[in-house]
Design a protein around this motif. Structure first.
Motif, PDB file in Angstrom:
ATOM      1  N   PHE A 161       0.845  -1.197   0.000  1.00 41.09           N
ATOM      2  CA  PHE A 161       0.000   0.000   0.000  1.00 41.09           C
ATOM      3  C   PHE A 161       0.882   1.250   0.000  1.00 41.09           C
ATOM      4  N   PRO A 162       0.585   2.224  -0.848  1.00 37.55           N
ATOM      5  CA  PRO A 162       1.387   3.451  -0.874  1.00 37.55           C
ATOM      6  C   PRO A 162       1.439   4.113   0.507  1.00 37.55           C
ATOM      7  N   GLY A 163       2.636   4.406   0.946  1.00 41.74           N
ATOM      8  CA  GLY A 163       2.830   5.032   2.248  1.00 41.74           C
ATOM      9  C   GLY A 163       3.157   4.052   3.356  1.00 41.74           C
ATOM     10  N   ALA A 164       2.961   2.754   3.103  1.00 43.91           N
ATOM     11  CA  ALA A 164       3.251   1.754   4.129  1.00 43.91           C
ATOM     12  C   ALA A 164       4.741   1.729   4.458  1.00 43.91           C
ATOM     13  N   ASP A 165       5.565   2.099   3.499  1.00 44.20           N
ATOM     14  CA  ASP A 165       7.009   2.096   3.730  1.00 44.20           C
ATOM     15  C   ASP A 165       7.465   3.238   4.626  1.00 44.20           C
ATOM     16  N   HIS A 166       6.614   4.243   4.797  1.00 40.74           N
ATOM     17  CA  HIS A 166       6.956   5.381   5.659  1.00 40.74           C
ATOM     18  C   HIS A 166       6.227   5.333   6.997  1.00 40.74           C
ATOM     19  N   ALA A 167       5.369   4.340   7.168  1.00 41.56           N
ATOM     20  CA  ALA A 167       4.601   4.211   8.406  1.00 41.56           C
ATOM     21  C   ALA A 167       5.431   3.443   9.433  1.00 41.56           C
ATOM     22  N   SER A 168       4.983   3.516  10.663  1.00 40.22           N
ATOM     23  CA  SER A 168       5.683   2.785  11.717  1.00 40.22           C
ATOM     24  C   SER A 168       5.470   1.293  11.527  1.00 40.22           C
ATOM     25  N   GLY A 169       6.252   0.530  12.191  1.00 36.35           N
ATOM     26  CA  GLY A 169       6.140  -0.919  12.093  1.00 36.35           C
ATOM     27  C   GLY A 169       7.484  -1.537  12.394  1.00 36.35           C
ATOM     28  N   LYS A 170       7.481  -2.836  12.527  1.00 39.83           N
ATOM     29  CA  LYS A 170       8.692  -3.559  12.912  1.00 39.83           C
ATOM     30  C   LYS A 170       9.330  -4.211  11.686  1.00 39.83           C
ATOM     31  N   VAL A 171       9.703  -3.400  10.717  1.00 36.15           N
ATOM     32  CA  VAL A 171      10.344  -3.935   9.528  1.00 36.15           C
ATOM     33  C   VAL A 171      11.684  -3.244   9.296  1.00 36.15           C
ATOM     34  N   LYS A 172      12.617  -3.993   8.759  1.00 35.69           N
ATOM     35  CA  LYS A 172      13.917  -3.439   8.400  1.00 35.69           C
ATOM     36  C   LYS A 172      13.783  -2.683   7.077  1.00 35.69           C
ATOM     37  N   ALA A 173      14.654  -1.720   6.875  1.00 34.74           N
ATOM     38  CA  ALA A 173      14.664  -0.982   5.618  1.00 34.74           C
ATOM     39  C   ALA A 173      14.889  -1.920   4.433  1.00 34.74           C
ATOM     40  N   ALA A 174      15.569  -3.029   4.677  1.00 37.22           N
ATOM     41  CA  ALA A 174      15.845  -3.998   3.606  1.00 37.22           C
ATOM     42  C   ALA A 174      14.569  -4.516   2.957  1.00 37.22           C
ATOM     43  N   LEU A 175      13.483  -4.572   3.695  1.00 31.53           N
ATOM     44  CA  LEU A 175      12.222  -5.047   3.128  1.00 31.53           C
ATOM     45  C   LEU A 175      11.823  -4.167   1.950  1.00 31.53           C
ATOM     46  N   TRP A 176      11.879  -2.868   2.128  1.00 31.21           N
ATOM     47  CA  TRP A 176      11.428  -1.942   1.085  1.00 31.21           C
ATOM     48  C   TRP A 176      12.394  -1.946  -0.100  1.00 31.21           C
ATOM     49  N   GLN A 177      13.641  -2.279   0.161  1.00 32.04           N
ATOM     50  CA  GLN A 177      14.636  -2.345  -0.910  1.00 32.04           C
ATOM     51  C   GLN A 177      14.544  -3.666  -1.674  1.00 32.04           C
ATOM     52  N   ASN A 178      13.908  -4.655  -1.067  1.00 34.30           N
ATOM     53  CA  ASN A 178      13.778  -5.989  -1.667  1.00 34.30           C
ATOM     54  C   ASN A 178      12.322  -6.440  -1.670  1.00 34.30           C
ATOM     55  N   LEU A 179      11.436  -5.542  -2.003  1.00 28.94           N
ATOM     56  CA  LEU A 179      10.005  -5.834  -1.920  1.00 28.94           C
ATOM     57  C   LEU A 179       9.603  -7.018  -2.805  1.00 28.94           C
ATOM     58  N   GLU A 180      10.236  -7.159  -3.961  1.00 29.69           N
ATOM     59  CA  GLU A 180       9.910  -8.288  -4.845  1.00 29.69           C
ATOM     60  C   GLU A 180      10.255  -9.618  -4.164  1.00 29.69           C
ATOM     61  N   ASP A 181      11.444  -9.690  -3.562  1.00 31.19           N
ATOM     62  CA  ASP A 181      11.830 -10.899  -2.825  1.00 31.19           C
ATOM     63  C   ASP A 181      10.867 -11.142  -1.674  1.00 31.19           C
ATOM     64  N   PHE A 182      10.536 -10.097  -0.944  1.00 34.61           N
ATOM     65  CA  PHE A 182       9.617 -10.216   0.186  1.00 34.61           C
ATOM     66  C   PHE A 182       8.262 -10.749  -0.278  1.00 34.61           C
ATOM     67  N   ASN A 183       7.749 -10.210  -1.375  1.00 35.00           N
ATOM     68  CA  ASN A 183       6.455 -10.671  -1.890  1.00 35.00           C
ATOM     69  C   ASN A 183       6.517 -12.130  -2.328  1.00 35.00           C
ATOM     70  N   GLN A 184       7.646 -12.547  -2.902  1.00 34.15           N
ATOM     71  CA  GLN A 184       7.807 -13.950  -3.276  1.00 34.15           C
ATOM     72  C   GLN A 184       7.820 -14.838  -2.032  1.00 34.15           C
ATOM     73  N   ARG A 185       8.473 -14.361  -0.987  1.00 36.30           N
ATOM     74  CA  ARG A 185       8.468 -15.112   0.274  1.00 36.30           C
ATOM     75  C   ARG A 185       7.049 -15.204   0.832  1.00 36.30           C
ATOM     76  N   GLY A 186       6.281 -14.136   0.671  1.00 40.68           N
ATOM     77  CA  GLY A 186       4.885 -14.153   1.102  1.00 40.68           C
ATOM     78  C   GLY A 186       4.071 -15.186   0.350  1.00 40.68           C
ATOM     79  N   GLU A 187       4.331 -15.310  -0.949  1.00 40.48           N
ATOM     80  CA  GLU A 187       3.643 -16.328  -1.742  1.00 40.48           C
ATOM     81  C   GLU A 187       4.027 -17.728  -1.276  1.00 40.48           C
ATOM     82  N   LYS A 188       5.303 -17.928  -0.979  1.00 40.72           N
ATOM     83  CA  LYS A 188       5.758 -19.236  -0.478  1.00 40.72           C
ATOM     84  C   LYS A 188       5.146 -19.520   0.890  1.00 40.72           C
ATOM     85  N   PHE A 189       5.075 -18.502   1.730  1.00 37.58           N
ATOM     86  CA  PHE A 189       4.472 -18.634   3.051  1.00 37.58           C
ATOM     87  C   PHE A 189       3.029 -19.118   2.921  1.00 37.58           C
TER      88      PHE A 189
END
Length: 153
Positions: A85-113
């Motif tokens: 969601f637009p703006g989710a990368d600037h909102a609070s939360g317990k995520v590392k900056a690496a998530l936003w830099q590797n969103l495609e990998d993260f989304n693939q991991r979500g699909e595997k999950f």
């Protein structure tokens, strides 16, 4: 005639619903964070309950495992849109900056999950404890790997 009017009304309501369903449920980035955190808490509850049964902390109950696995199969599909969601990368939360830099990998991991959760659900329906444990281990390891890479503690 009455059946035709009912059919037209249902068709129109379906068109309105389908158009509104394309809109996102989130108001802003913070709303998306709240949604994904709530979803992950529900995932955590179900995961921990199954884990406790396999570790012998509570009695093993196949029907309960099946319910938890079914819940995980559904819940594991939910949080990913909240990361995109637009703006989710600037909102609070317990995520590392690496998530936003590797969103495609993260989304693939979500699909595997989600696929791992579906496999767990299928194994649970079969009722064989060894199969369930193997599928659960795969699901839990995938969960942990994502935390290791993308969750800030």
């Amino acid at each position: 005639m009455k059946k035709s009017l009912i059919a037209i009304a249902l068709l129109c309501s379906g068109i309105v619903f389908s158009q509104s369903s394309h809109a996102n449920a989130f108001v802003n980035g913070e709303d998306a964070v709240t949604y994904r955190q709530a979803t992950f808490q529900a995932i955590r509850f179900n995961l921990v309950d199954i884990n406790d049964m396999f570790r012998g902390n509570v009695p093993y109950d196949l029907e309960r495992v099946q319910r938890r696995a079914e819940a995980l199969a559904t819940l594991s599909q939910l949080p990913w849109e909240a990361f995109n969601f637009p703006g989710a990368d600037h909102a609070s939360g317990k995520v590392k900056a690496a998530l936003w830099q590797n969103l495609e990998d993260f989304n693939q991991r979500g699909e595997k999950f989600a696929a791992d959760a579906a496999a767990l659900h299928q194994a649970a329906q079969g009722g064989e404890r060894r199969e369930i444990q193997g599928a659960f281990r795969e699901f839990a390891n995938n969960c942990k790997a994502c935390h290791d890479n993308y969750r800030a503690d």
